[in-house]
Design a protein around this motif. Sequence first.
Motif, PDB file in Angstrom:
ATOM      1  N   ARG A 167      -6.498  -7.472   5.399  1.00  0.00           N
ATOM      2  CA  ARG A 167      -6.950  -7.430   4.003  1.00  0.00           C
ATOM      3  C   ARG A 167      -6.341  -6.242   3.259  1.00  0.00           C
ATOM      4  N   LEU A 168      -6.288  -5.090   3.906  1.00  0.00           N
ATOM      5  CA  LEU A 168      -5.725  -3.914   3.244  1.00  0.00           C
ATOM      6  C   LEU A 168      -4.226  -4.058   3.024  1.00  0.00           C
ATOM      7  N   GLN A 169      -3.549  -4.677   3.973  1.00  0.00           N
ATOM      8  CA  GLN A 169      -2.122  -4.925   3.768  1.00  0.00           C
ATOM      9  C   GLN A 169      -1.897  -5.854   2.573  1.00  0.00           C
ATOM     10  N   ASP A 170      -2.696  -6.917   2.515  1.00  0.00           N
ATOM     11  CA  ASP A 170      -2.568  -7.860   1.397  1.00  0.00           C
ATOM     12  C   ASP A 170      -2.885  -7.183   0.064  1.00  0.00           C
ATOM     13  N   GLU A 171      -3.871  -6.260   0.075  1.00  0.00           N
ATOM     14  CA  GLU A 171      -4.203  -5.532  -1.151  1.00  0.00           C
ATOM     15  C   GLU A 171      -3.054  -4.618  -1.564  1.00  0.00           C
ATOM     16  N   ARG A 222      -0.525  -6.735  -3.218  1.00  0.00           N
ATOM     17  CA  ARG A 222      -0.981  -7.156  -4.551  1.00  0.00           C
ATOM     18  C   ARG A 222      -0.778  -6.038  -5.569  1.00  0.00           C
ATOM     19  N   LEU A 223      -1.155  -4.805  -5.187  1.00  0.00           N
ATOM     20  CA  LEU A 223      -1.011  -3.675  -6.109  1.00  0.00           C
ATOM     21  C   LEU A 223       0.455  -3.372  -6.378  1.00  0.00           C
ATOM     22  N   LEU A 224       1.280  -3.513  -5.337  1.00  0.00           N
ATOM     23  CA  LEU A 224       2.724  -3.294  -5.520  1.00  0.00           C
ATOM     24  C   LEU A 224       3.293  -4.298  -6.511  1.00  0.00           C
ATOM     25  N   LYS A 225       2.916  -5.566  -6.328  1.00  0.00           N
ATOM     26  CA  LYS A 225       3.415  -6.624  -7.220  1.00  0.00           C
ATOM     27  C   LYS A 225       2.909  -6.436  -8.646  1.00  0.00           C
ATOM     28  N   ALA A 226       1.670  -5.926  -8.778  1.00  0.00           N
ATOM     29  CA  ALA A 226       1.080  -5.741 -10.106  1.00  0.00           C
ATOM     30  C   ALA A 226       1.588  -4.484 -10.800  1.00  0.00           C
ATOM     31  N   GLY A 227       2.347  -3.659 -10.073  1.00  0.00           N
ATOM     32  CA  GLY A 227       2.876  -2.434 -10.659  1.00  0.00           C
ATOM     33  C   GLY A 227       1.858  -1.321 -10.797  1.00  0.00           C
ATOM     34  N   PRO A 257       0.203   2.073 -10.032  1.00  0.00           N
ATOM     35  CA  PRO A 257       0.746   3.312  -9.438  1.00  0.00           C
ATOM     36  C   PRO A 257      -0.042   3.709  -8.183  1.00  0.00           C
ATOM     37  N   PRO A 258       0.638   4.115  -7.106  1.00  0.00           N
ATOM     38  CA  PRO A 258      -0.051   4.511  -5.867  1.00  0.00           C
ATOM     39  C   PRO A 258      -1.032   5.657  -6.072  1.00  0.00           C
ATOM     40  N   GLU A 259      -0.741   6.527  -7.060  1.00  0.00           N
ATOM     41  CA  GLU A 259      -1.620   7.662  -7.303  1.00  0.00           C
ATOM     42  C   GLU A 259      -2.757   7.321  -8.276  1.00  0.00           C
ATOM     43  N   GLY A 260      -2.770   6.062  -8.776  1.00  0.00           N
ATOM     44  CA  GLY A 260      -3.817   5.631  -9.702  1.00  0.00           C
ATOM     45  C   GLY A 260      -5.128   5.349  -8.982  1.00  0.00           C
ATOM     46  N   GLN A 261      -6.117   4.927  -9.772  1.00  0.00           N
ATOM     47  CA  GLN A 261      -7.460   4.718  -9.222  1.00  0.00           C
ATOM     48  C   GLN A 261      -7.477   3.658  -8.126  1.00  0.00           C
ATOM     49  N   GLN A 262      -6.828   2.524  -8.377  1.00  0.00           N
ATOM     50  CA  GLN A 262      -6.824   1.450  -7.377  1.00  0.00           C
ATOM     51  C   GLN A 262      -6.003   1.841  -6.149  1.00  0.00           C
ATOM     52  N   GLY A 263      -4.888   2.511  -6.390  1.00  0.00           N
ATOM     53  CA  GLY A 263      -4.052   2.944  -5.277  1.00  0.00           C
ATOM     54  C   GLY A 263      -4.769   3.942  -4.389  1.00  0.00           C
ATOM     55  N   GLN A 264      -5.524   4.834  -5.007  1.00  0.00           N
ATOM     56  CA  GLN A 264      -6.238   5.851  -4.233  1.00  0.00           C
ATOM     57  C   GLN A 264      -7.452   5.252  -3.500  1.00  0.00           C
ATOM     58  N   ALA A 265      -8.067   4.232  -4.110  1.00  0.00           N
ATOM     59  CA  ALA A 265      -9.155   3.533  -3.422  1.00  0.00           C
ATOM     60  C   ALA A 265      -8.616   2.833  -2.175  1.00  0.00           C
ATOM     61  N   LEU A 266      -7.419   2.260  -2.316  1.00  0.00           N
ATOM     62  CA  LEU A 266      -6.786   1.620  -1.161  1.00  0.00           C
ATOM     63  C   LEU A 266      -6.437   2.660  -0.103  1.00  0.00           C
ATOM     64  N   ALA A 267      -5.880   3.785  -0.521  1.00  0.00           N
ATOM     65  CA  ALA A 267      -5.505   4.841   0.433  1.00  0.00           C
ATOM     66  C   ALA A 267      -6.728   5.336   1.195  1.00  0.00           C
ATOM     67  N   GLN A 288       6.007  -5.397   6.408  1.00  0.00           N
ATOM     68  CA  GLN A 288       5.641  -4.012   6.698  1.00  0.00           C
ATOM     69  C   GLN A 288       6.397  -3.047   5.788  1.00  0.00           C
ATOM     70  N   ALA A 289       7.647  -3.363   5.496  1.00  0.00           N
ATOM     71  CA  ALA A 289       8.437  -2.497   4.621  1.00  0.00           C
ATOM     72  C   ALA A 289       7.833  -2.451   3.216  1.00  0.00           C
ATOM     73  N   LEU A 290       7.395  -3.613   2.731  1.00  0.00           N
ATOM     74  CA  LEU A 290       6.775  -3.663   1.403  1.00  0.00           C
ATOM     75  C   LEU A 290       5.431  -2.948   1.391  1.00  0.00           C
ATOM     76  N   VAL A 291       4.646  -3.178   2.449  1.00  0.00           N
ATOM     77  CA  VAL A 291       3.342  -2.505   2.538  1.00  0.00           C
ATOM     78  C   VAL A 291       3.532  -0.995   2.570  1.00  0.00           C
ATOM     79  N   ASN A 292       4.468  -0.532   3.388  1.00  0.00           N
ATOM     80  CA  ASN A 292       4.704   0.909   3.514  1.00  0.00           C
ATOM     81  C   ASN A 292       5.240   1.510   2.217  1.00  0.00           C
TER      82      ASN A 292
END
Length: 266
Positions: free
Chosen positions: A176-180, A183-188, A190-200, A238-242
């Motif tokens: 599930r976390l990989q799929d999320e 999804r966030l990568l495709k949606a653009g 930012p990894p440092e944004g709220q959703q990206g940090q919740a995922l991290a 895995q490359a996309l997830v990473n």
Amino acid sequence: MEKSKAIPQGYMTVGEVAKKMGVTVRTLQYYDREGLFSPSAESEGGRRLYTDKDVVKLHQILSLKHLGFSLSDIKNRLIPLDTPNEVAEVLAEQAAALRDKIEALTESLREIQALRSEVLQMQAVDFKKYADIIVNVQMKNNFYWLIKHFDEQTLDHIRSRFDRDSGLAFMDAFTRLQDEALRLLKAGEPPEGQQGQALAKAFWAMVTEFTGGDTSLLPKLMEIGQFKGTDNAWQQKQALVNRYIEPALGAYFSRLGINPFEEGCK
């Protein structure tokens, strides 16, 4: 001729029934003693006599025995065969039992084929890994093939920390976390944004659960996406997830003021 006259029309001797059904006379005698399959009549000379209806019942017994039922089970499952519905019910039970058997054998075949494929890719005979692979195939863990890439320390850690249910729950969370992340990568996002940090945060909690605080396992976990011999689809995913997870974790650790990966490499 005298022998044939001694057998009433419509009846068969135990020898004739045995020959017709491909069993031994001794087997039929044993079934008789067990009260499972008795003759319908006896001749004047004391010979056991059977009818066509008896043959149908014997067919039922032999079919159930072939499917692995014990004699006591068969006794409990035998029903009268006096009407078409009763006969149809027997056949329906046999068909259902046979389907169960086929499903079980099909599953066993799938497990054998999966293990064979993994064995051929491994560099040495390792029955502990074989056992782990079979257990995970039976669990329908689609990541069973990763086992061959783990070293003994990592596998011992997994064996000690996870049982069947917790192992499956962990792999579900991992997926599930990989799929999320994808999804966030495709949606653009930012990894440092709220959703990206919740995922991290959730991803790091999952990693912590896996390692149990043993940071020496972290470098090995980072190798998962780089195992040799994995298919291209897995490596690409895995490359996309990473691509998303790594900067998200970097920002997360920066906020916390820690670098657990450096600690794990010491």
